[in-house]
Design a protein around this motif. Sequence first.
Motif, PDB file in Angstrom:
ATOM      1  N   GLU A  60       0.833  -1.210   0.000  1.00 64.86           N
ATOM      2  CA  GLU A  60       0.000   0.000   0.000  1.00 64.86           C
ATOM      3  C   GLU A  60       0.867   1.259   0.000  1.00 64.86           C
ATOM      4  O   GLU A  60       0.531   2.270  -0.612  1.00 64.86           O
ATOM      5  CB  GLU A  60      -0.916  -0.003   1.225  1.00 64.86           C
TER       6      GLU A  60
ATOM      7  N   TYR B  59      -8.337   1.652  -0.399  1.00 63.49           N
ATOM      8  CA  TYR B  59      -7.343   0.659   0.037  1.00 63.49           C
ATOM      9  C   TYR B  59      -7.944  -0.743   0.056  1.00 63.49           C
ATOM     10  O   TYR B  59      -7.256  -1.727  -0.194  1.00 63.49           O
ATOM     11  CB  TYR B  59      -6.750   1.032   1.397  1.00 63.49           C
TER      12      TYR B  59
ATOM     13  N   THR C 103      -8.305  -1.556  -4.029  1.00 59.87           N
ATOM     14  CA  THR C 103      -7.156  -1.386  -4.929  1.00 59.87           C
ATOM     15  C   THR C 103      -5.813  -1.514  -4.233  1.00 59.87           C
ATOM     16  O   THR C 103      -4.789  -1.606  -4.895  1.00 59.87           O
ATOM     17  CB  THR C 103      -7.196   0.000  -5.616  1.00 59.87           C
ATOM     18  N   GLY C 104      -5.805  -1.473  -2.917  1.00 59.27           N
ATOM     19  CA  GLY C 104      -4.526  -1.468  -2.206  1.00 59.27           C
ATOM     20  C   GLY C 104      -3.786  -0.156  -2.372  1.00 59.27           C
ATOM     21  O   GLY C 104      -2.593  -0.064  -2.090  1.00 59.27           O
TER      22      GLY C 104
ATOM     23  N   THR D 171      -6.426  -2.824 -10.284  1.00 59.33           N
ATOM     24  CA  THR D 171      -7.098  -3.434  -9.129  1.00 59.33           C
ATOM     25  C   THR D 171      -6.733  -4.909  -8.989  1.00 59.33           C
ATOM     26  O   THR D 171      -6.736  -5.469  -7.896  1.00 59.33           O
ATOM     27  CB  THR D 171      -8.620  -3.262  -9.277  1.00 59.33           C
TER      28      THR D 171
ATOM     29  N   GLN E 278      -4.297  -6.100  -6.222  1.00 58.91           N
ATOM     30  CA  GLN E 278      -4.772  -6.265  -4.849  1.00 58.91           C
ATOM     31  C   GLN E 278      -5.347  -7.667  -4.645  1.00 58.91           C
ATOM     32  O   GLN E 278      -5.044  -8.339  -3.664  1.00 58.91           O
ATOM     33  CB  GLN E 278      -5.827  -5.189  -4.539  1.00 58.91           C
TER      34      GLN E 278
ATOM     35  N   ARG F 245      -2.682 -10.322  -4.845  1.00 62.03           N
ATOM     36  CA  ARG F 245      -1.897 -10.382  -3.610  1.00 62.03           C
ATOM     37  C   ARG F 245      -2.652 -11.156  -2.533  1.00 62.03           C
ATOM     38  O   ARG F 245      -2.075 -11.978  -1.819  1.00 62.03           O
ATOM     39  CB  ARG F 245      -1.579  -8.964  -3.111  1.00 62.03           C
TER      40      ARG F 245
END
Lengths: 536, 447
Positions: free
Chosen positions: A52, A209, A212-213, A248, A251, A254
């Motif tokens: 982030e 956050y 999308t982180g 996106t 995110q 991950r």
Amino acid sequence: MRSSLCAVLLGSALVVLGCATGGARGISAAHARLEPGAKLLPARARRLSNFELENSLARVTGLPATIARDLPPDVRQEGYTPNARQDVSSAWATRYSGLISELAGRAAKKIGKDAGCHELSAPCRAQRVAELGRLAYRRSLTNDEQSSLEQLLSDEAAGGESFESALSLLLRALLESPNFLYVTELGAGGTAGTTIRLDDAELASELSYLLTGGPPDEALLRAASSGDLRQPEPRVVEALRLLALPDTRYQFRRFVLEWLEVDGLLDTAKSSRLFPTYDALKPFMLAETESYVDEVMVNGGASVQSLLAGGFASVGPEMARFYGLSTYGPRASLRGTARLGVLQQASFLAAHAHEDVTSPVKRGDFVMRKLLCERVKRPAEIGLEVVMPPPSATLSNRERLRQHVADPGCASCHTTLDAIGFTFEGFDAMGALQTTDHQRPVDTRASVRLGSHATQTRELDSSATLTAALLENPTISECFARHAFRYFSAQSDPAVEASFLDLRAQLPEAQRDNLFQVLLAYVASDLFALRENGGD
Amino acid sequence: MRVSRRRFLAALGVTGAFLARESNGRAESATTPNAPLRFITVYTPHGRAHELWQPRPGFDIAFEDSSLAPFDDAKTYGKSFRDRLLVLDGIDLSAGIEVGTTGHDGSRVILTGSGGDGKNASLDQFLAIEHGLGNDTPHTSLTLGVGSDSTDVGQNISWSRGGTPVPKWIDPSRVYAELFGAPLGARKEELEHARRAGKSVLDRVRADLGRLAQRAPRSQRTKLEQHATALRDIEKRLTHVEQSCAAPPAPPAFERLKAYGGGEPYFDAITDLQIDLMARAVSCDLTRVATLYLADLTRSKLLAELPEDVHQEVAHRYDARDEVHGGTPETWHKLGLQNHYSYGKVARLVARLDEAGALDSSLLLTSSDMGDPARHSSRQVPTLLLAGSAFPIKTGRYLDLRHGKNLQEGVPNNRLLVSIARLFGAPVERFGESKASHLLHGELALT
């Protein structure tokens, strides 16, 4: 992958929300109500994870900020990098400061060449502080903040420093500030035990956050400024817009990689004697899983079922060769092979194995924890000391592990753990097919009770039949949602997870398996917008 | 390798650094009759081969194959440190055993006396921050590692209050830059400007943190206090811009630093550099609290006599002798060699401190996450104290806390932590967290 995550939603019941139109018709489909007394997330200040942080630095500086590899790694909760308990230690702050100082210098040079003010006059100072401050703090600055930072520039000007030098210092002050480093969920505050509502800027950051982180973009900041995000419908509209953004996917990629426990694959090793090709192949293994996750999220229903049984591989020539496939590409068919989805991917199989031999225990343990949400007690909790079964030049791995079920203490857990793991014995420690183990035929048959609530013992003969059995088990979808919430909410609290799962349970059955649908229901709910003050 | 001026100034801008004078001479001794006390902990991997770790009668630690021999090896280390050594047998990581934080996770317990869900600071951080041992030095504490900067449970011995691991520095170049970073040729006015700019940034960051702390609920305070401590550390380094101690030669840059990530060929050299930098930092009074985590560096081919995979083929194959089973001496020998190697590194640290005149005021603790590594047992973890004359500890002896009996349970390491805290003047009655509160109290008779 060029297509966006929105494509998934266009094919779903939530299409009426309108990825394409931006409309909000039919929002009621996503409305799920929080039960009275449902446990909320606590009011908190959450330090950004390194991922982030990179996204946030890039937004402010306009430069790629690949600093995560130079920072101490994230402290994880339940294996996930978003972690509300993460602090700023001296070592972290020292390293971060050094990196920011260098980044700020480069960014100041770049900004110095961009359009806009390039001098240290009072109006120019005010403009730069307001612009950069809003990007860094993800909200408009307070008057005190504005004047303090303008003074910083003013002092630099008085000292004869250049515009670039002053701008660099401003960036350092902004990027080292806790207003940048923490996502606050504090609202207007209040006494302990009360419920608070996130303020407009916090709603924007929380939403961004989450999906999308990264930090909110200009459109989201505008929506926040207008107060729109206080209502569920506009929040969902913004969420859909964010889901349509191409980046996106990182995110969600991950999350799945951390859930699957393969994100650290590049830092693993295998016996160079037994697996000489592992070091060269592991980047391709990881890339396969990344591509596969993208494909499942965009076109595969974003469900754990799709992850487990997509029936295709997203591979290049290297992994196609490793798997013995005649074709490669984003959806290379796995028909006729022993592989179905992530559980048969080399990344997963290698990450859940020893350096020289498979680990039925690790593979079984993953299924128990991450698909069935069963807590497996550590040996010491039941008074056992672990004695590794002695290595053997003649026994197969399965034969070596018989000791687990011969010992009644060990058997209480290992009967199930090992049995699940034995179904994967057709794959060696780096995920290649194996038919023999120490010159003995591998045996992938097992009788398994899948979860403590299971009433039946399943007779399985491979990881493929295990996967089929898991797909029939409704627990895996709820378990996946629980883990998703741990990642996306950055903490693990069974009581709050229960609130989240209750929202999910209110969705139409057809929507519950889709991760995006579940997250949209969360976004629309009070669980997203409210916090309990004073909780931990 | 020298740190570039630009890199240094960048770092100084926010982190501060020292104007250290490069010298080939010996570091100026920081020891005076009232020298400040220092606490150092080293984690060593793979437990121990008890048969070769336990001193023979007469406190013989130099017998053939003894893994403690480096402490009585004047030929290699300049002098024998046998008389400084207290061997503690029978320490259990009991609070971890209570909740399953054992085996490879056991290092979590060594300095915290708590299991994986503990919230208290480890002893080093407690002494450095809460007890104030680190107040007067530029670095409140120093947390180093070799081979792994992982923050996972089982990969760290230093923990902050609140229960998060303190990140380790595993790159000697980075350690050097933080401790002794001034390059030759940095002009005074450049340094002064960098210092002033750093202070200006820091003042604003601290004010922002103060405002955030006022808004945040009580549950967030520990975390924000940790941040405030970090800022104080940075400020100390900004204001202490002069020091008299000589900087050691700058270490080389290593291409790779991580286990399983290609760092294996360098670990022996990296370990020595980390030890030397730590010893210099302590003797120069840059810090009074330090930890070193020597990760499981299997596959490093450190010793030609051992198989490549020390973890699987040495530690897991150790076959101990017990009352009914004679064990397998060949497996003792292999694990003993690995232990000997690790203790050789500790002896190097002791020797460096001694050379710099800092040993008398230092207390070193060495421990591991396991006793018998084949059993992944967190009982009878090999525990050594090396104490300077400033500490009223009776050294040069073996202390069997089980009193020679083969007891299932030994002494909780919490008592050792209490004892050490008291040696530093912290009036604690207990250390660590456990629902079994009886584990936490009491101390050991070390004097």
